[in-house]
Design a protein around this motif. Structure first.
Motif, PDB file in Angstrom:
ATOM      1  N   ALA A   1       0.940  -1.149  -0.100  1.00  0.00           N
ATOM      2  CA  ALA A   1      -0.044  -0.008   0.000  1.00  0.00           C
ATOM      3  C   ALA A   1       0.737   1.225  -0.043  1.00  0.00           C
ATOM      4  N   GLY A   2       1.986   1.265  -0.554  1.00  0.00           N
ATOM      5  CA  GLY A   2       2.774   2.233  -0.862  1.00  0.00           C
ATOM      6  C   GLY A   2       3.748   2.719   0.272  1.00  0.00           C
ATOM      7  N   VAL A   3       3.830   1.744   1.405  1.00  0.00           N
ATOM      8  CA  VAL A   3       4.769   2.068   2.408  1.00  0.00           C
ATOM      9  C   VAL A   3       5.302   0.706   2.934  1.00  0.00           C
ATOM     10  N   THR A   4       6.161   1.024   3.867  1.00  0.00           N
ATOM     11  CA  THR A   4       7.043  -0.301   4.246  1.00  0.00           C
ATOM     12  C   THR A   4       6.788  -0.423   5.889  1.00  0.00           C
ATOM     13  N   PHE A   5       6.349  -1.537   6.202  1.00  0.00           N
ATOM     14  CA  PHE A   5       6.009  -2.071   7.466  1.00  0.00           C
ATOM     15  C   PHE A   5       7.060  -3.070   8.136  1.00  0.00           C
ATOM     16  N   GLU A   6       7.751  -2.539   9.238  1.00  0.00           N
ATOM     17  CA  GLU A   6       8.697  -3.125   9.774  1.00  0.00           C
ATOM     18  C   GLU A   6       8.257  -3.739  10.976  1.00  0.00           C
ATOM     19  N   LEU A   7       8.077  -5.167  10.935  1.00  0.00           N
ATOM     20  CA  LEU A   7       7.642  -5.854  11.949  1.00  0.00           C
ATOM     21  C   LEU A   7       8.594  -6.465  12.755  1.00  0.00           C
ATOM     22  N   THR A   8       8.389  -6.719  14.194  1.00  0.00           N
ATOM     23  CA  THR A   8       9.077  -6.952  15.031  1.00  0.00           C
ATOM     24  C   THR A   8       8.633  -7.651  16.229  1.00  0.00           C
ATOM     25  N   HIS A   9       8.969  -8.921  16.570  1.00  0.00           N
ATOM     26  CA  HIS A   9       8.230  -9.722  17.625  1.00  0.00           C
ATOM     27  C   HIS A   9       8.818  -9.082  18.871  1.00  0.00           C
ATOM     28  N   ALA A  10       7.583  -9.237  19.941  1.00  0.00           N
ATOM     29  CA  ALA A  10       7.649  -8.748  21.364  1.00  0.00           C
ATOM     30  C   ALA A  10       6.856  -9.661  22.059  1.00  0.00           C
ATOM     31  N   LYS A  11       7.055  -9.810  23.390  1.00  0.00           N
ATOM     32  CA  LYS A  11       6.450 -10.405  24.423  1.00  0.00           C
ATOM     33  C   LYS A  11       5.760  -9.489  25.474  1.00  0.00           C
ATOM     34  N   GLY A  12       4.826  -9.322  25.863  1.00  0.00           N
ATOM     35  CA  GLY A  12       4.213  -8.731  26.901  1.00  0.00           C
ATOM     36  C   GLY A  12       2.743  -9.043  27.334  1.00  0.00           C
ATOM     37  N   GLU A  13       1.472  -8.372  27.001  1.00  0.00           N
ATOM     38  CA  GLU A  13       0.572  -9.165  27.289  1.00  0.00           C
ATOM     39  C   GLU A  13       0.314 -10.476  26.593  1.00  0.00           C
ATOM     40  N   THR A  14       0.940 -10.662  25.431  1.00  0.00           N
ATOM     41  CA  THR A  14       0.803 -12.127  25.020  1.00  0.00           C
ATOM     42  C   THR A  14       2.313 -12.406  24.581  1.00  0.00           C
ATOM     43  N   ASP A  15       2.516 -13.631  23.885  1.00  0.00           N
ATOM     44  CA  ASP A  15       3.484 -14.178  23.535  1.00  0.00           C
ATOM     45  C   ASP A  15       3.766 -14.050  22.141  1.00  0.00           C
ATOM     46  N   ASP A  16       2.672 -13.569  21.418  1.00  0.00           N
ATOM     47  CA  ASP A  16       2.703 -13.447  19.860  1.00  0.00           C
ATOM     48  C   ASP A  16       2.626 -11.969  19.297  1.00  0.00           C
ATOM     49  N   ALA A  17       3.056 -11.147  20.074  1.00  0.00           N
ATOM     50  CA  ALA A  17       2.954  -9.600  19.683  1.00  0.00           C
ATOM     51  C   ALA A  17       3.624  -9.300  18.570  1.00  0.00           C
ATOM     52  N   THR A  18       3.238  -8.387  17.833  1.00  0.00           N
ATOM     53  CA  THR A  18       4.150  -7.510  16.842  1.00  0.00           C
ATOM     54  C   THR A  18       4.059  -6.164  16.806  1.00  0.00           C
ATOM     55  N   ILE A  19       5.170  -5.450  16.985  1.00  0.00           N
ATOM     56  CA  ILE A  19       5.433  -4.180  16.750  1.00  0.00           C
ATOM     57  C   ILE A  19       5.468  -3.752  15.165  1.00  0.00           C
ATOM     58  N   GLY A  20       4.690  -2.930  15.102  1.00  0.00           N
ATOM     59  CA  GLY A  20       4.636  -2.419  13.560  1.00  0.00           C
ATOM     60  C   GLY A  20       5.146  -0.980  13.636  1.00  0.00           C
ATOM     61  N   TYR A  21       6.225  -0.540  12.614  1.00  0.00           N
ATOM     62  CA  TYR A  21       6.638   0.788  12.479  1.00  0.00           C
ATOM     63  C   TYR A  21       6.678   0.975  11.045  1.00  0.00           C
ATOM     64  N   VAL A  22       6.383   2.291  10.528  1.00  0.00           N
ATOM     65  CA  VAL A  22       6.236   2.719   9.165  1.00  0.00           C
ATOM     66  C   VAL A  22       7.127   3.686   9.042  1.00  0.00           C
ATOM     67  N   ARG A  23       8.193   3.506   8.478  1.00  0.00           N
ATOM     68  CA  ARG A  23       9.155   4.610   8.481  1.00  0.00           C
ATOM     69  C   ARG A  23       8.689   5.917   7.761  1.00  0.00           C
ATOM     70  N   GLU A  24       8.166   5.656   6.486  1.00  0.00           N
ATOM     71  CA  GLU A  24       7.628   6.971   5.822  1.00  0.00           C
ATOM     72  C   GLU A  24       7.123   7.940   6.367  1.00  0.00           C
ATOM     73  N   HIS A  25       6.220   7.401   7.515  1.00  0.00           N
ATOM     74  CA  HIS A  25       5.433   8.283   8.550  1.00  0.00           C
ATOM     75  C   HIS A  25       6.016   8.560   9.579  1.00  0.00           C
ATOM     76  N   ARG A  26       6.941   7.638  10.141  1.00  0.00           N
ATOM     77  CA  ARG A  26       7.501   7.794  11.651  1.00  0.00           C
ATOM     78  C   ARG A  26       6.196   7.370  12.391  1.00  0.00           C
ATOM     79  N   LEU A  27       5.598   6.244  11.982  1.00  0.00           N
ATOM     80  CA  LEU A  27       4.546   5.738  12.572  1.00  0.00           C
ATOM     81  C   LEU A  27       4.806   4.471  13.541  1.00  0.00           C
ATOM     82  N   LEU A  28       4.435   4.534  14.608  1.00  0.00           N
ATOM     83  CA  LEU A  28       4.682   3.398  15.571  1.00  0.00           C
ATOM     84  C   LEU A  28       3.187   2.740  15.683  1.00  0.00           C
ATOM     85  N   LEU A  29       3.013   1.547  15.438  1.00  0.00           N
ATOM     86  CA  LEU A  29       1.859   0.577  15.875  1.00  0.00           C
ATOM     87  C   LEU A  29       2.239  -0.423  16.867  1.00  0.00           C
ATOM     88  N   PRO A  30       1.762  -0.239  18.291  1.00  0.00           N
ATOM     89  CA  PRO A  30       2.352  -0.878  19.274  1.00  0.00           C
ATOM     90  C   PRO A  30       1.387  -1.976  19.593  1.00  0.00           C
TER      91      PRO A  30
END
Length: 410
Positions: free
Chosen positions: A162-191
């Motif tokens: 969709a015209g942007v780059t999604f950088e996905l990173t695994h994390a544990k917290g509330e769950t063991d299957d969490a994904t942190i998303g970051y869209v560098r074009e918009h300096r947008l964090l998806l926690p």
């Protein structure tokens, strides 16, 4: 408009969190060029560009139709891609209407999401019961079929859609299957749910293991991304690098304090009972609008830490191989002069302001005399009072459910 609203939430002038979805029903709100934010119980973030549409999280089964309608009013591009921040049902059930009227999307998620879905099928009845109790929803039914991801990853993955780059990173917290998303074009964090505008959902008493220490690490990692926009999967957006860093780092400080205190006492040989009644969150963070204990609460986090690091034995030898609760209750009732005497003692404790003791006594009275309508009236009164005085949804749900159980028998 959305920036002004987010500013009010930041200042504590409006409530918007996993408990209060302030703009639910308001459609898709423009955030940046080709980026829209949709709020429900489980937010979704839409990306439109290069002739296609992508969603980060897809909402709950109860709002799938509304999500589809609102997103389609914002963009007619075909949905080609979806990302699950984790496998909770309020994040993974919005694809149906899109795929019924368009192409099948490619779903990306961490590899543990599929394991979660299989566990949900295995424990379908249990999940229905505990969520009925947690959300006071008698007619809630737990899903038995899931839209599994098409592409999974283990540690990190980069996807261009969709015209942007999604950088996905695994994390544990509330769950063991969490994904942190970051869209560098918009300096947008998806926690995802790693930030929900209340204290971390890290101790939920009816759910599986949470990971407080790993959650701290994830919060620090997100703060280091230097995002200018953060769109949580529950609660309002946050705009501005400084605010985002502050919210993430202070949440990390709050949680890390509970972890450190609990581990210090656990390593010193303290019982769980002592730890629960000793550990307290940092007082200087008590006024933060994103650190209110309105969903989960600190002593539940302590219990989850004990379960993670100390097992299920609480340090009290009487509970290692206990007598049945009803047998203990009957014995105590005999010593007290009968179940009614226990019920009277529960009411006195309640009037004296000791709601915790009142709960013990009322529950013992009901276990000793399960068919006594008068005892159940007392139990209903005690737990209704407990529900009314609690701030966290978790505690309110359990106590209100107990009161309702006894009202039916009184």
């Amino acid at each position: 408009m959305i920036e002004e609203y987010a500013d009010r939430v930041w200042r504590g002038e409006s409530d918007d969190s996993i408990v209060d979805a302030g703009l639910a029903g308001g459609g898709v709100h423009p955030i940046a060029d080709g980026v829209g934010w949709w709020q429900g119980f489980g937010n979704a973030v839409a990306f439109a560009g290069e002739g296609e549409l992508a969603l980060f999280d897809t909402g709950s089964p109860f709002s799938a139709g509304r999500l589809h309608e609102d997103v389609r009013a914002w963009s007619r591009a075909p949905l080609t891609t979806a990302f699950y921040s984790h496998g909770h049902i309020d994040h993974v059930f919005g694809l149906g209407p899109f795929e019924e009227s368009g192409p099948r999307a490619t779903v990306f998620a961490h590899e543990a999401v599929g394991d979660r879905f299989r566990r949900y099928v295995l424990t379908n009845g249990y999940n229905a019961v505990i969520n009925q109790r947690q959300f006071q929803a008698d007619d809630l039914r737990w899903p038995a079929e899931y839209r599994h991801p098409d592409v999974t990853y283990r540690d990190a993955l980069t996807v261009r859609r969709a015209g942007v780059t999604f950088e996905l990173t695994h994390a544990k917290g509330e769950t063991d299957d969490a994904t942190i998303g970051y869209v560098r074009e918009h300096r947008l964090l998806l926690p995802g749910d790693l930030f929900i505008w209340v204290t971390p959902n890290c101790g939920n008493p009816q759910k599986v293991q949470r990971y407080p220490r790993e959650w701290v690490h994830a919060l620090h990692r997100m703060a280091a991304m230097d995002a200018e926009i953060m769109l949580p999967s529950h609660g309002a957006p946050i705009f501005g690098r400084d605010r985002i860093r502050r919210a993430l780092l202070e949440t990390a400080e709050w949680l890390e304090s509970l972890v450190a205190q609990t581990l210090d006492l656990l390593n010193a040989g303290a019982r769980l009972d002592e730890i629960i009644h000793t550990v307290r969150p940092p007082a200087h963070l008590a006024d933060r609008p994103y650190l209110r204990a309105r969903y989960d609460e600190p002593e539940f986090v302590v219990r989850n830490l004990w379960r993670l690091y100390g097992g299920w034995y609480d340090g009290n030898p009487a509970t290692l191989k206990p007598a049945p609760d009803a047998v203990v209750a009957e014995a105590v009732a005999r010593l007290a002069g009968g179940p009614s005497a226990l019920a009277d003692a529960a009411l006195k404790a309640l009037s004296d302001g000791d709601e915790r003791l009142a709960g013990h006594l009322a529950e013992m009275a009901a276990l000793a005399a399960p068919d006594d309508a008068g005892v159940h009236r007392v139990r209903a009164e005690v737990f209704a009072a407990r529900a009314a005085s609690e701030r966290s949804l978790m505690a309110k749900g359990v106590f209100a459910w107990a009161a309702a159980e006894s009202r039916k028998r009184s």
